[in-house]
Write an enzyme that holds these catalytic residues in place. Sequence first.
Site, PDB file in Angstrom:
ATOM      1  N   ASP A   9      -0.022  -3.503   0.230  1.00 59.31           N
ATOM      2  CA  ASP A   9       0.987  -2.917  -0.637  1.00 59.31           C
ATOM      3  C   ASP A   9       0.495  -1.570  -1.209  1.00 59.31           C
ATOM      4  O   ASP A   9      -0.703  -1.392  -1.418  1.00 59.31           O
ATOM      5  CB  ASP A   9       1.241  -3.932  -1.777  1.00 59.31           C
ATOM      6  CG  ASP A   9       2.604  -3.797  -2.411  1.00 59.31           C
ATOM      7  OD1 ASP A   9       3.473  -3.138  -1.817  1.00 59.31           O
ATOM      8  OD2 ASP A   9       2.799  -4.361  -3.499  1.00 59.31           O
ATOM      9  N   HIS A  10       1.393  -0.668  -1.448  1.00 58.33           N
ATOM     10  CA  HIS A  10       1.097   0.623  -2.092  1.00 58.33           C
ATOM     11  C   HIS A  10      -0.248   1.237  -1.704  1.00 58.33           C
ATOM     12  O   HIS A  10      -1.194   1.250  -2.482  1.00 58.33           O
ATOM     13  CB  HIS A  10       1.216   0.502  -3.613  1.00 58.33           C
ATOM     14  CG  HIS A  10       2.623   0.233  -4.023  1.00 58.33           C
ATOM     15  ND1 HIS A  10       3.607   1.193  -3.957  1.00 58.33           N
ATOM     16  CD2 HIS A  10       3.213  -0.910  -4.422  1.00 58.33           C
ATOM     17  CE1 HIS A  10       4.752   0.649  -4.323  1.00 58.33           C
ATOM     18  NE2 HIS A  10       4.551  -0.617  -4.598  1.00 58.33           N
TER      19      HIS A  10
HETATM   20 ZN    ZN Z   1       5.896  -1.904  -5.262  1.00 59.36          ZN
END
Ligand code: ZN
Length: 293
Positions: free
Chosen positions: A84-85
């Site tokens: 994620d990210h």
């Molecule tokens: Zn997010």
Amino acid sequence: MKSLLQTIQSSEEGHVAVGHFNIANLEMLKAITEISAELELSVIIGVSEGEREYVGVRQSVDLIKSYNEEYADRDGVRFFLNADHTHSLEKVEEAARAGFDAVLFDGGKLPFDENIFQTKRAVEIAKSANPDVLVEGELGYIGGSSKLLDEIPEGAEIKDDDLTTPEEAAQFIKETGVDMLAPAVGNLHGMFKNAPNPRLNIQRIRDIKKAVLMPLVLHGGSGIADEDFQEGIKAGISIVHISTEIRRAWREGFDKALGENKEEIAPYKLTPAALGAIKGVVRNRLKLFNNLL
Ligand SMILES: [Zn+2]
């Protein structure tokens, strides 16, 4: 077993969404996998850069592999792992090589052209490290971290002008080659302590979906009204991210256990309250995303 893409596609056909839950420790992972198995729904486990620095990149992959071996045959569910990210190309490559199922390259804060340029590189790097990995791009800024908010962060009030447009989305996916898109449609990372989060722009979701015809990912799901989730999924959201609600449940469960058991030092006797609180969040959210309420 279905791949992540096949899992997303069958959710789309059923007009439901795949849950994406972030983890930073074993309590979170145990609670999510147990509820996923209980409801017989495959889920995505997310680890952001900060979370995987703590859990470990290789360790995240091995943990998910082990839980898949434990549950997949018995309950027919699968756990997918998402980086994620991810803000740097090095970390995109690291995650793709390590065996993540998906990577989000987060260029949401960059100017449009720079975001396209960097995301395109991220797709090339990820696919050359692992041709099967799915790459998600982020278009439009949706705030920083998964925390409790007193008010909308300064300068981050959501205006219609800040939302991703269908034209930008179409150009972005065409030029970058991403597999999934995280648009800004009124959503925001983090959640408000004493008020619901801002409303989603359902029409904008519908328009973007029509323009890109690919899985749309809703970030910052924590704190969004149930009705907005249901309408958003109908309008074209395929994956919903929940993180802050899990962090809050963990904290509240732990606080309660520590307060009630001042002399207890065995971690596994203190964790059940946190596990139970996280399970409650995951069960409710998965039921909502899958029309099981
Ligand atoms: Zn997010």
